[in-house]
Design an enzyme around this catalytic site. Structure first.
Site, mmCIF file in Angstrom:
data_model
loop_
_atom_site.group_PDB
_atom_site.id
_atom_site.type_symbol
_atom_site.label_atom_id
_atom_site.label_comp_id
_atom_site.label_asym_id
_atom_site.label_seq_id
_atom_site.Cartn_x
_atom_site.Cartn_y
_atom_site.Cartn_z
ATOM 1 N N HIS A 1 0.978 -1.333 0.033
ATOM 2 C CA HIS A 1 -0.030 0.103 0.054
ATOM 3 C C HIS A 1 0.811 1.214 -0.014
ATOM 4 C CE1 HIS A 1 -3.010 -2.666 2.432
ATOM 5 N NE2 HIS A 1 -3.459 -2.385 1.241
ATOM 6 N N LYS B 1 -16.063 -7.948 5.095
ATOM 7 C CA LYS B 1 -15.121 -8.907 6.290
ATOM 8 C C LYS B 1 -14.928 -8.065 7.210
ATOM 9 C CE LYS B 1 -12.025 -7.107 2.765
ATOM 10 N NZ LYS B 1 -10.928 -7.362 1.626
ATOM 11 N N ARG C 1 -1.753 -5.719 -8.674
ATOM 12 C CA ARG C 1 -0.453 -6.428 -8.244
ATOM 13 C C ARG C 1 -0.167 -7.570 -9.265
ATOM 14 N NH1 ARG C 1 -2.643 -7.892 -2.507
ATOM 15 N NH2 ARG C 1 -4.307 -8.091 -4.032
ATOM 16 N N SER D 1 -2.873 -7.895 2.849
ATOM 17 C CA SER D 1 -3.042 -7.537 4.472
ATOM 18 C C SER D 1 -3.583 -9.162 5.108
ATOM 19 C CB SER D 1 -4.113 -6.743 4.744
ATOM 20 O OG SER D 1 -3.780 -5.482 4.200
HETATM 21 O O1 PNS Z 1 -9.001 -3.137 0.244
HETATM 22 P P1 PNS Z 1 -10.143 -3.511 -0.280
HETATM 23 O O2 PNS Z 1 -10.866 -4.387 0.559
HETATM 24 O O3 PNS Z 1 -9.912 -4.184 -1.809
HETATM 25 O O4 PNS Z 1 -11.086 -2.237 -0.753
HETATM 26 C C1 PNS Z 1 -12.401 -2.410 -1.105
HETATM 27 C C2 PNS Z 1 -13.092 -0.950 -1.271
HETATM 28 C C3 PNS Z 1 -13.328 -0.515 0.116
HETATM 29 C C4 PNS Z 1 -12.365 -0.058 -1.948
HETATM 30 C C5 PNS Z 1 -14.688 -0.879 -1.934
HETATM 31 O O5 PNS Z 1 -15.147 -2.241 -1.253
HETATM 32 C C6 PNS Z 1 -15.337 0.098 -1.912
HETATM 33 O O6 PNS Z 1 -15.293 0.939 -2.368
HETATM 34 N N1 PNS Z 1 -16.380 0.253 -0.687
HETATM 35 C C7 PNS Z 1 -17.199 1.148 -0.597
HETATM 36 C C8 PNS Z 1 -18.718 0.592 -0.917
HETATM 37 C C9 PNS Z 1 -18.974 0.966 -2.482
HETATM 38 O O7 PNS Z 1 -18.815 1.795 -3.092
HETATM 39 N N2 PNS Z 1 -19.150 -0.242 -3.105
HETATM 40 C C10 PNS Z 1 -19.309 -0.231 -4.719
HETATM 41 C C11 PNS Z 1 -17.938 -0.281 -5.410
HETATM 42 S S1 PNS Z 1 -18.145 -1.475 -6.685
#
Ligand code: PNS
Length: 164
Positions: free
Chosen positions: A21, A45, A94, A132
């Site tokens: 990150h 999660k 990645r 993570s």
């Molecule tokens: O690090 P991660 O868990 O891959 O991040 C995912 C994240 C938090 C960026 C994604 O789940 C998100 O944007 N959540 C907010 C809710 C939202 O907007 N969902 C629709 C996106 S398709």
């Protein structure tokens, strides 16, 4: 920040932040005037660290990188991005295996709000296997996570796992 400043949001769970990150944050900080690292509150999660703890871990890990803000957000990412007048959303790619999920998310976000542009950045290949969850698993079973997370994060991770 003036109106023509380029603002990027780097959203994620960051449970906890890793060197992968941090690599992405450094790259984004070269391109954008301000990068907001945004910790998602409503992830499906169950996180190991609370939102506040994750923000502290990030703040401690990015001290030497200029023009970075750490915030949290609830609800849809596109709505948060609009409120912040962000020009872009940053996501790390990645490996090819990340691509399908990231493409789906980027296209859904674009469908929800046409003006939200997703920018994919590639971390250094030495972080290509890092995430993570795998760091937490290695730490949980006593493995060395020195090369995956900064010392402060490692310390908090070990304390947290001891008490969980
Ligand atoms: O690090 P991660 O868990 O891959 O991040 C995912 C994240 C938090 C960026 C994604 O789940 C998100 O944007 N959540 C907010 C809710 C939202 O907007 N969902 C629709 C996106 S398709």
């Amino acid at each position: 920040m003036s109106d023509n400043c380029k603002i990027a949001i780097y959203p994620g769970s960051f449970d906890p932040i890793t060197y992968g990150h941090i690599d992405i944050i450094k790259r984004a900080s070269i391109i954008f005037d301000e990068v907001i690292v945004a910790v998602a509150k409503n992830i499906l999660k169950e996180p190991l660290f609370s939102v506040e703890e994750r923000m502290v871990l990030i703040e401690n890990s990015i001290r030497e990188i200029p023009h970075i803000k750490v915030e949290s957000f609830d609800g849809l990412l596109v709505d948060y991005a609009s409120r912040k007048h962000a020009n872009a959303v940053i996501r790390g790619l990645r490996a090819v295996s990340d691509f399908e999920y990231e493409l789906q998310m980027a296209l859904m976000n674009r469908k929800l709000n046409e003006s939200v542009i997703t920018v994919f950045l590639m971390p250094h290949e030495k972080y290509s296997y890092l995430n993570s969850s795998i760091v937490k698993e290695v730490a949980r079973f006593g493995g060395n996570v020195d090369s995956f997370v900064p010392p402060f994060v490692q310390e908090k991770l070990l304390v947290k796992l001891r008490h969980s």
